[in-house]
Enzyme design. Structure first.
Site, PDB file in Angstrom:
ATOM      1  N   TYR A  34      26.719  88.695  18.625  1.00  0.00           N
ATOM      2  CA  TYR A  34      25.926  89.206  17.500  1.00  0.00           C
ATOM      3  C   TYR A  34      25.739  88.053  16.514  1.00  0.00           C
ATOM      4  O   TYR A  34      26.104  88.121  15.343  1.00  0.00           O
ATOM      5  CB  TYR A  34      26.548  90.441  16.848  1.00  0.00           C
ATOM      6  CG  TYR A  34      25.460  91.381  16.365  1.00  0.00           C
ATOM      7  CD1 TYR A  34      24.644  92.041  17.283  1.00  0.00           C
ATOM      8  CD2 TYR A  34      25.213  91.559  15.009  1.00  0.00           C
ATOM      9  CE1 TYR A  34      23.615  92.863  16.855  1.00  0.00           C
ATOM     10  CE2 TYR A  34      24.186  92.379  14.583  1.00  0.00           C
ATOM     11  CZ  TYR A  34      23.392  93.026  15.507  1.00  0.00           C
ATOM     12  OH  TYR A  34      22.377  93.832  15.079  1.00  0.00           O
ATOM     13  N   LEU A  35      25.165  86.990  17.053  1.00  0.00           N
ATOM     14  CA  LEU A  35      25.135  85.696  16.364  1.00  0.00           C
ATOM     15  C   LEU A  35      24.222  85.721  15.139  1.00  0.00           C
ATOM     16  O   LEU A  35      23.205  86.415  15.123  1.00  0.00           O
ATOM     17  CB  LEU A  35      24.654  84.624  17.351  1.00  0.00           C
ATOM     18  CG  LEU A  35      25.460  84.524  18.657  1.00  0.00           C
ATOM     19  CD1 LEU A  35      24.852  83.473  19.579  1.00  0.00           C
ATOM     20  CD2 LEU A  35      26.928  84.226  18.389  1.00  0.00           C
ATOM     21  N   HIS A  36      24.620  84.946  14.128  1.00  0.00           N
ATOM     22  CA  HIS A  36      23.813  84.810  12.913  1.00  0.00           C
ATOM     23  C   HIS A  36      23.748  83.330  12.542  1.00  0.00           C
ATOM     24  O   HIS A  36      24.245  82.476  13.306  1.00  0.00           O
ATOM     25  CB  HIS A  36      24.401  85.667  11.784  1.00  0.00           C
ATOM     26  CG  HIS A  36      25.879  85.484  11.588  1.00  0.00           C
ATOM     27  ND1 HIS A  36      26.420  84.311  11.120  1.00  0.00           N
ATOM     28  CD2 HIS A  36      26.932  86.317  11.822  1.00  0.00           C
ATOM     29  CE1 HIS A  36      27.732  84.434  11.047  1.00  0.00           C
ATOM     30  NE2 HIS A  36      28.078  85.641  11.480  1.00  0.00           N
ATOM     31  N   HIS A  39      26.868  81.149  12.990  1.00  0.00           N
ATOM     32  CA  HIS A  39      27.111  80.647  14.351  1.00  0.00           C
ATOM     33  C   HIS A  39      26.130  79.519  14.684  1.00  0.00           C
ATOM     34  O   HIS A  39      26.496  78.529  15.312  1.00  0.00           O
ATOM     35  CB  HIS A  39      26.924  81.775  15.378  1.00  0.00           C
ATOM     36  CG  HIS A  39      27.862  82.922  15.216  1.00  0.00           C
ATOM     37  ND1 HIS A  39      27.460  84.154  14.759  1.00  0.00           N
ATOM     38  CD2 HIS A  39      29.192  83.027  15.460  1.00  0.00           C
ATOM     39  CE1 HIS A  39      28.498  84.974  14.734  1.00  0.00           C
ATOM     40  NE2 HIS A  39      29.562  84.318  15.150  1.00  0.00           N
ATOM     41  N   GLY A 150      34.064  78.525  11.981  1.00  0.00           N
ATOM     42  CA  GLY A 150      33.578  78.668  10.616  1.00  0.00           C
ATOM     43  C   GLY A 150      34.741  78.753   9.636  1.00  0.00           C
ATOM     44  O   GLY A 150      35.772  79.364   9.924  1.00  0.00           O
ATOM     45  N   LYS A 152      34.671  80.516   7.153  1.00  0.00           N
ATOM     46  CA  LYS A 152      34.689  81.886   6.624  1.00  0.00           C
ATOM     47  C   LYS A 152      36.002  82.582   7.008  1.00  0.00           C
ATOM     48  O   LYS A 152      36.598  83.293   6.209  1.00  0.00           O
ATOM     49  CB  LYS A 152      33.473  82.638   7.151  1.00  0.00           C
ATOM     50  CG  LYS A 152      33.667  84.079   7.195  1.00  0.00           C
ATOM     51  CD  LYS A 152      32.829  84.945   6.419  1.00  0.00           C
ATOM     52  CE  LYS A 152      33.277  86.361   6.607  1.00  0.00           C
ATOM     53  NZ  LYS A 152      33.735  86.653   7.955  1.00  0.00           N
ATOM     54  N   ASP A 153      36.443  82.392   8.258  1.00  0.00           N
ATOM     55  CA  ASP A 153      37.745  82.923   8.678  1.00  0.00           C
ATOM     56  C   ASP A 153      38.757  81.798   8.504  1.00  0.00           C
ATOM     57  O   ASP A 153      39.199  81.177   9.473  1.00  0.00           O
ATOM     58  CB  ASP A 153      37.667  83.411  10.123  1.00  0.00           C
ATOM     59  CG  ASP A 153      36.713  84.583  10.243  1.00  0.00           C
ATOM     60  OD1 ASP A 153      36.907  85.585   9.534  1.00  0.00           O
ATOM     61  OD2 ASP A 153      35.746  84.484  11.005  1.00  0.00           O
ATOM     62  N   SER A 189      29.026  89.087  11.300  1.00  0.00           N
ATOM     63  CA  SER A 189      28.427  90.072  12.213  1.00  0.00           C
ATOM     64  C   SER A 189      28.670  91.490  11.694  1.00  0.00           C
ATOM     65  O   SER A 189      27.878  92.396  11.932  1.00  0.00           O
ATOM     66  CB  SER A 189      29.022  89.934  13.611  1.00  0.00           C
ATOM     67  OG  SER A 189      28.879  88.607  14.052  1.00  0.00           O
TER      68      SER A 189
HETATM   69  O1  PAF Z   1      35.979  84.167  15.072  1.00  0.00           O
HETATM   70  C1  PAF Z   1      35.725  84.781  16.126  1.00  0.00           C
HETATM   71  O2  PAF Z   1      34.578  85.165  16.388  1.00  0.00           O
HETATM   72  C2  PAF Z   1      36.840  85.089  17.100  1.00  0.00           C
HETATM   73  O3  PAF Z   1      38.037  85.335  16.447  1.00  0.00           O
HETATM   74  C3  PAF Z   1      37.035  83.982  18.180  1.00  0.00           C
HETATM   75  C4  PAF Z   1      37.470  82.665  17.543  1.00  0.00           C
HETATM   76  C5  PAF Z   1      35.733  83.780  18.942  1.00  0.00           C
HETATM   77  C6  PAF Z   1      38.117  84.408  19.174  1.00  0.00           C
HETATM   78  O4  PAF Z   1      37.802  85.611  19.797  1.00  0.00           O
END
Ligand code: PAF
Length: 285
Positions: A34-36, A39, A150, A152-153, A189
């Site tokens: 569900y790329l934005h 990503h 990212g 963000k996390d 997402s």
């Molecule tokens: O950040 C994410 O989208 C997920 O935690 C990752 C790093 C792809 C692992 O599933």
């Protein structure tokens, strides 16, 4: 360049081994789809630094608790393939759960305690070990020179960096800046779960960070007092329930009483269905 989509670990490895034999450096962008634009920015950074970019789309069940949104996590593979291709990805790995975890329950897991127990980990106790397990598995499958995540996390990024250092995984971890909507909301997402009123309210996370940054800029150094000011901003928004507001050392995640050096301001709040996260860095002079 057109994107080649592969679904099995064997095919993915074979393709990447072929590229490495030609002397190509592989950059890797793991995602849950569900790329934005966030990503897309990781894919473009990977494309700038490497000869080829591999990305994965895998909604990893290990990092969802039983009451979380695994089943209805948003998915759109066609759109994702187009976005990946447009941003320089040449190999897209889209495995099934059976392909990734063919033996059913996964008996081996990677845990990074201390960094994982607090903030996101306090609310989602199994999340980070599920995330670290799949990321290390993906690193083993792909063997990238560099991998892109990212900011963000931010806690996730800190855990991955520590895991890679502790286990001497031969990959350079690159953190990339948060990409925001025009009003400041960090792209995610899960923003798709917000209704129009909640979407407007969600910008309160960014406003809370701004208040913290302004206070530090004006000379405040008392961590608890700044956190209280930031929390008050979220508490004033009826559609948001604050989960945590924290100011931590940017690399150790330790909590300084008085602010020095590089710190990270972290906020998390429930706004309607999704828990939203945001953060920003400040260099304290
Ligand atoms: O950040 C994410 O989208 C997920 O935690 C990752 C790093 C792809 C692992 O599933």
């Amino acid at each position: 360049m057109t994107v080649t989509r592969v679904e099995t670990i064997k095919d993915f490895r074979q393709l990447l081994n072929g590229l490495r034999t030609e002397g190509k450096q592989v950059g890797f962008v793991p995602t849950m789809g569900y790329l934005h634009d966030g990503h897309a920015s990781l894919m473009r950074a990977a494309s700038d630094d490497n000869d080829v970019v591999a990305a994965s789309i895998f909604v990893n069940p290990l990092q969802f608790a039983a009451d979380e949104d695994l089943e209805d996590y948003p998915r759109d593979l066609q759109r994702d393939s187009e976005l990946a291709e447009a941003n320089g990805v040449s190999v897209l790995f889209t495995p099934t759960v059976d392909e990734m975890y063919p033996f059913g329950p996964v008996l081996t897991s990677v845990a990074v305690p201390q960094l994982s127990d607090k903030y996101e980990g306090a609310t989602r106790p199994t999340h980070f070990s599920g995330m670290a397990t799949v990321v290390s598995k993906l690193f083993n499958i792909v063997g990238p020179c560099r991998a892109y995540f990212g900011e963000k996390d931010y806690q996730q990024l800190a855990i991955i960096r520590r895991m890679v250092a502790d286990l001497s995984i031969p990959v350079e971890v690159k953190g990339c800046p948060i990409i925001r909507e025009p009003d400041g909301l960090a792209m995610s997402s899960r923003n798709t779960y917000l209704n129009p009123e909640q979407r407007q309210a969600a910008v309160v996370l960014r406003r809370s960070l701004d208040v913290g940054v302004e206070a530090i800029g004006a000379g405040a150094r008392d961590r608890a007092a700044i956190e209280a000011e930031m929390l008050a901003v979220i508490d004033a928004e009826p559609l948001a329930q604050a989960d945590y507001v924290a100011i931590v050392d940017a690399s150790s995640f330790d909590v300084p009483a008085t602010l020095v050096n590089d710190v990270r301001l972290l906020v998390a709040a429930q706004v309607g269905r999704p828990r939203l996260l945001d953060n920003c860095g400040v260099s304290v002079k």
